[in-house]
Write a protein that holds these residues in place. Sequence first.
Motif, PDB file in Angstrom:
ATOM      1  N   CYS A  71     -16.701   6.296  -6.609  1.00 45.91           N
ATOM      2  CA  CYS A  71     -15.889   5.827  -5.890  1.00 45.91           C
ATOM      3  C   CYS A  71     -15.337   5.676  -4.450  1.00 45.91           C
ATOM      4  N   ILE A  72     -15.413   4.297  -3.645  1.00 45.20           N
ATOM      5  CA  ILE A  72     -16.258   4.482  -1.924  1.00 45.20           C
ATOM      6  C   ILE A  72     -14.456   4.229  -1.555  1.00 45.20           C
ATOM      7  N   VAL A  73     -14.406   4.775  -1.088  1.00 46.98           N
ATOM      8  CA  VAL A  73     -12.450   4.099   0.413  1.00 46.98           C
ATOM      9  C   VAL A  73     -13.143   3.796   1.641  1.00 46.98           C
ATOM     10  N   GLY A  74     -12.807   2.496   1.820  1.00 46.82           N
ATOM     11  CA  GLY A  74     -13.650   2.665   3.264  1.00 46.82           C
ATOM     12  C   GLY A  74     -12.242   2.766   3.793  1.00 46.82           C
ATOM     13  N   ALA A  75     -12.399   2.459   4.974  1.00 44.51           N
ATOM     14  CA  ALA A  75     -11.242   3.141   6.781  1.00 44.51           C
ATOM     15  C   ALA A  75     -10.115   3.401   6.493  1.00 44.51           C
ATOM     16  N   ALA A  76     -10.354   4.630   5.890  1.00 47.24           N
ATOM     17  CA  ALA A  76     -10.056   6.364   5.448  1.00 47.24           C
ATOM     18  C   ALA A  76      -9.018   6.339   5.915  1.00 47.24           C
ATOM     19  N   GLY A  77      -7.731   6.606   5.795  1.00 45.49           N
ATOM     20  CA  GLY A  77      -6.842   7.195   7.365  1.00 45.49           C
ATOM     21  C   GLY A  77      -6.299   6.173   8.050  1.00 45.49           C
ATOM     22  N   THR A  78      -6.047   4.838   7.859  1.00 47.56           N
ATOM     23  CA  THR A  78      -5.849   3.595   8.506  1.00 47.56           C
ATOM     24  C   THR A  78      -4.991   2.705   8.166  1.00 47.56           C
ATOM     25  N   PRO A  79      -4.167   1.697   8.439  1.00 46.40           N
ATOM     26  CA  PRO A  79      -3.473   0.803   7.394  1.00 46.40           C
ATOM     27  C   PRO A  79      -4.513   0.224   7.003  1.00 46.40           C
ATOM     28  N   GLU A  80      -5.672  -0.198   7.734  1.00 46.18           N
ATOM     29  CA  GLU A  80      -7.038  -0.958   6.540  1.00 46.18           C
ATOM     30  C   GLU A  80      -7.626  -0.423   4.953  1.00 46.18           C
ATOM     31  N   MET A  81      -7.002   0.742   4.862  1.00 47.51           N
ATOM     32  CA  MET A  81      -7.691   1.395   3.943  1.00 47.51           C
ATOM     33  C   MET A  81      -7.914   1.067   2.583  1.00 47.51           C
ATOM     34  N   ALA A  82      -8.701   0.890   2.471  1.00 51.58           N
ATOM     35  CA  ALA A  82      -8.952   0.144   0.340  1.00 51.58           C
ATOM     36  C   ALA A  82     -10.053   0.865   0.003  1.00 51.58           C
ATOM     37  N   VAL A  83     -10.412   0.583  -1.503  1.00 51.05           N
ATOM     38  CA  VAL A  83     -10.482   1.062  -2.365  1.00 51.05           C
ATOM     39  C   VAL A  83     -11.959   0.150  -3.082  1.00 51.05           C
ATOM     40  N   TYR A  84     -13.326   0.766  -2.325  1.00 50.36           N
ATOM     41  CA  TYR A  84     -14.095  -1.264  -3.073  1.00 50.36           C
ATOM     42  C   TYR A  84     -14.810  -0.816  -4.302  1.00 50.36           C
ATOM     43  N   THR A  85     -14.578   0.517  -4.823  1.00 51.56           N
ATOM     44  CA  THR A  85     -15.113   0.236  -6.325  1.00 51.56           C
ATOM     45  C   THR A  85     -14.209   1.548  -6.660  1.00 51.56           C
ATOM     46  N   HIS A  86     -14.088   1.665  -7.970  1.00 54.12           N
ATOM     47  CA  HIS A  86     -13.708   2.137  -9.730  1.00 54.12           C
ATOM     48  C   HIS A  86     -11.969   2.806  -8.368  1.00 54.12           C
ATOM     49  N   PRO A  87     -11.851   2.517  -8.578  1.00 52.98           N
ATOM     50  CA  PRO A  87     -10.195   1.953  -8.110  1.00 52.98           C
ATOM     51  C   PRO A  87      -9.779   3.357  -9.172  1.00 52.98           C
ATOM     52  N   GLU A  88      -9.417   3.747 -10.514  1.00 53.52           N
ATOM     53  CA  GLU A  88      -9.360   4.085 -11.311  1.00 53.52           C
ATOM     54  C   GLU A  88      -8.924   5.868 -10.654  1.00 53.52           C
ATOM     55  N   ARG A  89      -9.961   6.264 -10.133  1.00 51.60           N
ATOM     56  CA  ARG A  89     -10.080   7.260  -9.421  1.00 51.60           C
ATOM     57  C   ARG A  89      -9.298   7.942  -8.555  1.00 51.60           C
ATOM     58  N   VAL A  90      -8.563   6.923  -7.235  1.00 48.36           N
ATOM     59  CA  VAL A  90      -7.213   6.889  -7.075  1.00 48.36           C
ATOM     60  C   VAL A  90      -6.277   6.661  -7.173  1.00 48.36           C
ATOM     61  N   ALA A  91      -5.184   7.790  -7.122  1.00 51.65           N
ATOM     62  CA  ALA A  91      -3.601   7.707  -6.898  1.00 51.65           C
ATOM     63  C   ALA A  91      -3.066   7.419  -6.076  1.00 51.65           C
ATOM     64  N   GLY A  92      -2.087   6.510  -6.557  1.00 50.44           N
ATOM     65  CA  GLY A  92      -1.007   6.177  -5.037  1.00 50.44           C
ATOM     66  C   GLY A  92      -1.027   4.939  -4.593  1.00 50.44           C
ATOM     67  N   MET A  93      -1.762   3.665  -4.106  1.00 55.96           N
ATOM     68  CA  MET A  93      -1.626   3.155  -3.672  1.00 55.96           C
ATOM     69  C   MET A  93      -0.761   1.808  -3.906  1.00 55.96           C
ATOM     70  N   GLU A  94      -0.455   1.943  -4.585  1.00 54.83           N
ATOM     71  CA  GLU A  94       0.665   0.859  -4.863  1.00 54.83           C
ATOM     72  C   GLU A  94       2.078   0.983  -4.069  1.00 54.83           C
ATOM     73  N   GLY A  95       1.899   0.394  -2.621  1.00 51.58           N
ATOM     74  CA  GLY A  95       3.111  -0.234  -1.781  1.00 51.58           C
ATOM     75  C   GLY A  95       2.965   0.352  -0.963  1.00 51.58           C
ATOM     76  N   ARG A  96       1.534   0.541  -0.991  1.00 52.92           N
ATOM     77  CA  ARG A  96       0.559   0.848   0.667  1.00 52.92           C
ATOM     78  C   ARG A  96       1.030  -0.686   1.845  1.00 52.92           C
ATOM     79  N   GLY A  97       0.313  -0.126   3.353  1.00 55.28           N
ATOM     80  CA  GLY A  97       0.517  -1.139   4.173  1.00 55.28           C
ATOM     81  C   GLY A  97      -0.770  -2.057   3.963  1.00 55.28           C
ATOM     82  N   GLY A  98      -1.287  -2.960   5.027  1.00 55.46           N
ATOM     83  CA  GLY A  98      -2.751  -3.490   4.453  1.00 55.46           C
ATOM     84  C   GLY A  98      -2.899  -4.293   3.935  1.00 55.46           C
ATOM     85  N   SER A  99      -4.355  -4.793   4.203  1.00 59.32           N
ATOM     86  CA  SER A  99      -4.617  -6.398   3.641  1.00 59.32           C
ATOM     87  C   SER A  99      -5.685  -6.611   3.296  1.00 59.32           C
TER      88      SER A  99
END
Length: 247
Positions: A219-247
């Motif tokens: 799982c790769i997470v980019g722009a971590a710690g910023t409003p632009e944080m995004a999960v690039y691969t295997h999002p099943e490994r990250v919990a709590g993405m719903e309702g977060r800001g960014g685009s």
Amino acid sequence: MFKRIACIRIGGGSVTRDAAEETPVAIFVNGRHLTTIALSPGGFEDFVTGYLYTEEIIRSADEIESVRIEENRISVITKNIFKRVSVKKTILSGCGGAVSYIDTQKLPAIDSDLVVAVPEIEAAVAALNAPEPLDAVALVTEGRIVARAEDLDRHNALDEVIGRGLRESLDFSRTAAVGTGAVTSEMVRKCLAANIPVLASTGAPTALAVEVAEETGLCIVGAAGTPEMAVYTHPERVAGMEGRGGS
């Protein structure tokens, strides 16, 4: 890790500023020169342990008999002193040498069911606080930083924290690597070698890093710690993405 250096400002006036120190260090294994790498001072034993591990020269810290650190040299003796060593090459050349790529068939796949929460990633990034121009990398487990390193090269910092984890018998399958800077395919390869399932960074990943990670379960997470944080691969490994800001 810093040294005061005199310089002249554009527009006039002499000043002194901090410059990060850089030391070329030759690595010898069983009396043979393996490679020379520019490192920030400190953490050499952790670094060389992690480096030899991610290059698949050793399989555990127990294979190292001794490490001798001199000014510009690290000498490692393994328990099998007759073993010939070389840096592992996973970058292959395509037709005519015009194209380079990573052969994912030669890389291990992630074996872990770890899921990390977004707040854990955000807290780890906030705690990195790397001074310019250094990069920092940390290993995080259950929301705690268990190893941290700084270096001019984030790849070296990643090797250093992996080395610390090996020496402390850390279960890498339960950790996330969190760092600063861009995510490269080489960082992906090192995480695969250690079976670290999540790699998050303040920068963005390269296209090749994403491609390799997708195929190998990382799982790769980019722009971590910023409003632009995004999960690039295997999002099943990250919990709590719903309702977060960014685009």
